[in-house]
Design an enzyme around this catalytic site. Structure first.
Site, short mmCIF file in Angstrom:
data_model
loop_
_atom_site.label_atom_id
_atom_site.label_comp_id
_atom_site.label_asym_id
_atom_site.label_seq_id
_atom_site.Cartn_x
_atom_site.Cartn_y
_atom_site.Cartn_z
N ILE A 462 18.82 -20.17 -26.52
CA ILE A 462 17.46 -20.43 -25.95
C ILE A 462 17.30 -19.54 -24.77
O ILE A 462 16.17 -19.61 -24.20
CB ILE A 462 17.16 -22.00 -25.39
CG1 ILE A 462 18.14 -22.41 -24.53
CG2 ILE A 462 17.20 -22.87 -26.56
CD1 ILE A 462 18.20 -23.51 -23.72
N GLY A 463 18.16 -18.32 -24.72
CA GLY A 463 17.97 -17.50 -23.86
C GLY A 463 19.22 -17.56 -22.69
O GLY A 463 19.52 -16.97 -22.07
N THR A 464 20.04 -18.49 -23.27
CA THR A 464 21.58 -18.39 -22.36
C THR A 464 22.33 -17.63 -22.84
O THR A 464 23.34 -17.40 -21.86
CB THR A 464 22.13 -20.16 -22.42
OG1 THR A 464 21.89 -20.26 -23.88
CG2 THR A 464 21.14 -21.18 -22.22
N ASN A 629 30.74 -14.71 -19.77
CA ASN A 629 30.20 -13.61 -19.65
C ASN A 629 29.21 -13.51 -18.14
O ASN A 629 28.44 -14.31 -17.90
CB ASN A 629 29.20 -13.35 -20.71
CG ASN A 629 28.40 -11.89 -20.54
OD1 ASN A 629 27.93 -11.54 -19.38
ND2 ASN A 629 28.01 -11.56 -21.66
N LYS A 631 27.32 -11.47 -16.65
CA LYS A 631 25.70 -11.08 -16.63
C LYS A 631 25.17 -12.41 -17.07
O LYS A 631 23.95 -12.67 -16.51
CB LYS A 631 25.73 -9.81 -17.60
CG LYS A 631 24.52 -9.06 -17.31
CD LYS A 631 24.45 -7.68 -18.39
CE LYS A 631 25.29 -6.64 -17.33
NZ LYS A 631 24.84 -5.49 -18.41
N LYS A 698 32.26 -24.99 -18.01
CA LYS A 698 31.63 -26.23 -17.40
C LYS A 698 30.04 -26.17 -18.05
O LYS A 698 29.49 -27.35 -17.88
CB LYS A 698 31.51 -26.25 -15.92
CG LYS A 698 33.05 -26.61 -15.17
CD LYS A 698 32.84 -27.03 -13.95
CE LYS A 698 34.07 -27.45 -13.44
NZ LYS A 698 33.86 -27.73 -12.07
N GLU A 702 21.97 -25.77 -16.00
CA GLU A 702 21.06 -26.28 -15.19
C GLU A 702 21.52 -26.56 -13.71
O GLU A 702 20.63 -26.42 -12.93
CB GLU A 702 20.89 -27.82 -15.69
CG GLU A 702 20.08 -28.26 -16.64
CD GLU A 702 20.35 -28.80 -17.95
OE1 GLU A 702 21.49 -28.83 -18.45
OE2 GLU A 702 19.46 -29.44 -18.53
#
Lengths: 735, 176
Positions: A462-464, A629, A631, A698, A702
């Site tokens: 979703i863009g993660t 990652n 970035k 983890k 959010e």
């Protein structure tokens, strides 16, 4: 067998593998797909919030140019209800009956040859209603209350007595507004049937669930449903359900025996795909004079739609956030004539943490104690709910590093004491957490004859950065360069995946990918070690590593051979392994799964004359366990921070109190943070790989948002001396 | 009920006139027979299949549909296709050249200036125009003049960094 000797705590910040498609406009989102012969749908929505439909007038629409059919509750087939998931009961199917439960409810679906014809004809559909007075006020005594909807109410010790005898107490009421997820991508569904087989392009964060839902609703096998979503276009929780419009589109396609495409309009995005519900929270905090918490009493009442479920236990985080012997948390939901609420980035924690972290700031003021010091004094390294040590919690490090990077020691504790010209300057901070969450996941790994790898799961990105981080993880596990590994997702025909939600996917899917890759390497190792022609012959498969695309005895890369050579010698075109992950259980681990933690430090500036509030700086120090990652993880934190700024200062879905109509359902009227609202954001990752899971992550989707709103509210108090307990904080509140 | 009646009148009006329009998109001319009320955005997406230009609101409020008309940025959802006749239309599909991505596209990738990617074509089209407008002189200026392009994932700081980087390398002429 080992694949990687020591894992980096923070993985390389490689560029997204899907970047080239996204910057060239070639990444296909659900609204971008078309199939030959498709018709177009347009929704007609209720213009009243409560009552029943007496009569539908569809003649004009049916006679309009290009119209193929008009579905209403009078002619729509009755379909089954979707399954209950971990997020509760499925949204109810559309066009079931004449009952109206909220403004903007779908009451008809017009299908025509072109989108313009469908839209024009939808305006011709009229309904006669028998209206009832809508229940719209959270405090309306007539509204049914759902008590402890998630079984998460907690109580320990004797909070009432402890509050009574506490040396210092804070009692305050906090309210948070309805917010709307509003991903930029308009939700779209394109449904095509071939006989009893259904293919759907759908904006979803959870294609496996949409498949199950459509199979259940239409009474067909799951193997006959395929849900595709290679690119989502944002979701922030809105894509966690199979919404009524998805069912409607598939229903219409089945009836007219043609593919049907529906793209929601922006106003429809406010009533059709969920929103973060408003709520009121009552908090009582008791402490000793030296700042030790002795009692926490946190209760919430939040809004819910008439017939559905929404996971939103606002107060639940207070049960584990700090060491405190006497705690009660209670959540209640009031059923109102509103559109269905749903998870929106950091559900429950975004709101609950705002109340608790604001109240602790109030306590710090009362104690004349530094807010960081207050939190240090109440830190807990064990889960107060069960006494187990956390599987990883570097929150103390978050405070320490955050305070230093921010320059917290420069803060004059007196409100209204810091100025820069016409600006009042305020420093505020808050703790942040987002609890561990995972669901079962499966993945499949294949090494092809040329030694390249394909790993797959029915997950979404979703863009993660799922495409990228899973490819990185698989490359690491299989000892391949990143450009020899492709991770594919977004197709329900792939192995079952959990949703991209609850900050859970990276961990759960990562563990499944890890499992699949390790099994695959093991298969290669067993083949080679049992093969007299292999340099690995005679070695134990337990003692094999892989690096640079070669399988070799541990520490002896010179004795290895390439995946491709092993396949070729055995006449194999490929080898495939499946992997799985199931959520670990606290009691089996002897640890409490920690989830992510963070400390947020914010500087705001408030114009003394105009009340204008600007966020000048934010420092976020995050314990996200292992970061795959740097970035993309940093992007998650800055994105969450921007969402938190919106929640704190702008976002407010306004419902007209008489009609139940959303009064600001456009991007011109519903304000979100824009580029000029966001300063440079400092993000630091601390901590170590989580001890509770194989990959040690983890989830950081959010925790970036949590804590921003209270840190801003606390900074506004520090700047102005005004304690604002209601979000969003608008300039009229500080004047 | 008067508004419903008037709406019905609209519906019963004869279809709007169609005519053939010639749109020049990314240097290539296309002749299309279209309703004169079709927006440039719908013409690009639905008629020409150039779906890189995104529809995020269809109300001129989000910037996802930003394209260039004669080098200036416009919102394709608020521009009629008919208004674009005889002008050079450039979309996200038309800014890279044979050597590779446009420097702004490259900078967006390097700086992770997107997440879900949906607003990205519009952001990049705005960024390219912004540099041509001479509005990329400072972070503050970039933030202000990129504020018509919403990003719900919140990639703003990285968008600013990407534009700052591309601008410092000389804009369009630079190859990163």
């Amino acid at each position: 067998m080992s694949t990687v000797e020591s894992r980096p705590r923070v993985g390389a910040g490689v560029n997204r593998v899907d970047g080239p498609r996204k910057v060239t406009g070639t990444a296909p989102y659900p609204m971008d797909f078309s199939v030959p012969g498709q018709a177009y749908g347009a929704l007609v929505q209720s213009t009243v919030a409560a009552g029943r439909i007496v009569r539908m007038h569809t003649d004009a629409a049916e006679g309009a140019p290009g119209v193929i059919t008009v579905l209403t509750h009078e002619n729509a087939p009755k379909v089954g209800k979707g399954p209950t998931t971990v997020l509760g009961a499925s949204p109810l199917p559309p066009l079931r009956n004449d009952r109206i439960v909220h403004h903007g409810q779908h009451i008809a679906f017009v299908v025509a040859e072109t989108p313009e014809q469908a839209t024009a004809a939808a305006r011709l559909v009229r309904a006669d209603y028998e209206t009832a007075e809508p229940l719209l006020d959270l405090h309306d005594p007539r509204a049914e209350q759902v008590i402890d909807p998630w079984g998460m109410d907690t109580s320990r010790g004797d909070p009432a007595a402890a509050l009574e005898s506490a040396e210092v107490t804070v009692r305050a009421t906090y309210t948070t507004a309805d917010n709307t997820n509003n991903p930029l991508g308009l939700f779209a569904t394109l449904a095509a049937w071939e006989g009893d087989t259904l293919t759907v392009h759908d904006t979803s964060q959870w294609p496996s669930m949409v498949r199950t839902t459509l199979a259940t609703v239409f009474g067909i096998p799951e193997s006959s449903v395929r849900v595709l979503v290679p690119y989502v276009g944002g979701g922030f929780g809105a894509g966690l359900r199979a919404w009524p419009h998805v069912v409607l589109t598939a229903m219409a396609a089945r009836m007219i025996k043609r593919p049907v495409k529906l793209v929601l309009t922006r106003p429809q995005m406010f009533t059709s795909i969920g929103h973060r519900p408003s709520g009121v929270q009552w908090l009582s905090v008791g402490a000793t004079r030296d700042g030790e918490l002795v009692a926490l009493d946190h209760r919430s009442l939040t809004s819910l739609s008439m017939e559905e479920a929404d996971y939103e236990p606002f107060a639940s985080g207070t049960a584990f956030a700090y060491r405190c012997p006497n705690v009660i948390t209670q959540d209640r939901q009031a059923r109102l004539n509103i559109a269905v609420p749903t998870s929106m980035r950091a559900p429950a924690e975004a709101q609950g943490n705002f109340a608790l972290e604001s109240a602790l700031d109030e306590l710090a003021c009362k104690l004349r104690m530094d807010p960081v010091e207050l939190r240090l004094r109440n830190h807990t390294d064990v889960d107060p709910r069960n006494g187990l040590p956390w599987s990883g919690k570097a929150l103390l490090e978050c405070y320490e590093i955050g305070a230093r990077r921010f320059g917290w020691s420069d803060r004059n504790p007196e409100p209204r004491s810091m100025r820069d010209g016409n600006w009042l300057v305020g420093y505020g901070m808050a703790s942040a957490w987002f609890p561990y969450f995972a669901q079962p996941c499966a993945a499949q790994a294949t090494v092809n004859r040329d030694g390249s790898a394909l790993v797959r799961s029915a997950a979404t990105d979703i863009g993660t950065g799922t495409y990228t981080v899973m490819a990185q993880l698989a490359a690491e596990e299989m000892g391949l360069p990143l450009d020899r590994v492709r991770f594919d997702l977004g197709d329900s025909d792939m192995p079952n995946s959990m949703m991209a939600g609850g900050s859970g996917l990276t961990g759960a899917l990562g563990n499944a990918v890890h499992d699949a890759c390790r099994r695959l390497v093991r298969t290669f190792a067993e083949l080679a070690c049992g093969d007299t022609d292999s340099p690995l012959f005679g070695f134990s498969p337990d003692d094999v590593e892989c690096t640079d695309g070669r399988v070799h005895p541990a520490g002896r890369p010179d004795l290895g051979e390439a995946y491709a050579d092993i396949l070729a010698r055995h006449g194999l075109s490929e080898l495939t392994s499946n992997g799985n992950s199931t959520p670990p259980v606290d009691t089996e681990l002897g640890m409490s799964l920690a989830g992510a933690y963070g400390a947020k430090f914010v500087e705001v500036r408030v114009d003394t004359d105009l009340g204008l509030i600007r966020v000048a700086r934010v420092v976020s120090v995050i314990d996200g366990g292992r970061i795959l990652n740097e970035k993309t993880a940093r992007s998650q934190i800055i994105g969450g921070t921007v969402g938190g700024i919106g929640m704190a200062l702008f976002e407010d879905t306004v419902t007209d109190p008489r009609t139940g109509r959303i009064a600001n359902g456009t991007f011109a009227d519903y304000l979100i943070a824009v580029n000029a609202d966001v300063p440079e954001l400092d993000v630091v990752f601390v901590g170590e790989p989580d001890h509770g899971t194989a990959t040690g992550t983890k989830g950081v989707g959010e925790v970036g948002l949590v804590g921003i709103a209270p840190a801003i509210a606390n900074a506004v108090h520090h700047a102005t001396g005004k304690r604002i307990r209601e979000l969003p904080i608008t300039l009229d509140a500080v004047l | 009920m008067t508004d419903v009646a008037s709406r019905r009148d609209v519906g019963e009006r004869p279809a709007a006139p169609e005519r053939i329009m010639t749109l020049t998109v990314n240097g290539r001319p296309y002749a299309l027979r279209m309703d004169t009320r079709v927006t440039l955005l719908d013409a690009l997406r639905d008629r020409l299949g150039l779906v890189g230009t995104k529809k995020g609101c269809d109300q001129g409020a989000c910037g996802a549909c930003t394209v260039h008309l004669d080098g200036r940025r416009v919102l394709a959802c608020l521009t009629l296709a008919a208004q674009a006749e005889g002008r050079a239309i450039t979309t996200i599909e038309g800014i890279a050249d044979a050597d590779g991505p446009h420097p702004v596209q490259q900078a967006f990738m390097e700086h992770d200036a997107f997440q879900c990617g949906f607003c990205t074509p519009g952001q990049i089209m705005s960024a390219v125009a912004l540099m041509a407008e001479g509005r990329a002189g400072s972070d503050e200026e970039i933030r202000e003049f990129m504020s018509g392009n919403l990003c719900r994932c919140g990639a703003y700081p990285n968008i600013v960094a990407a534009i700052r980087d591309a601008a410092s390398r000389g804009g369009h002429d630079a190859r990163l």
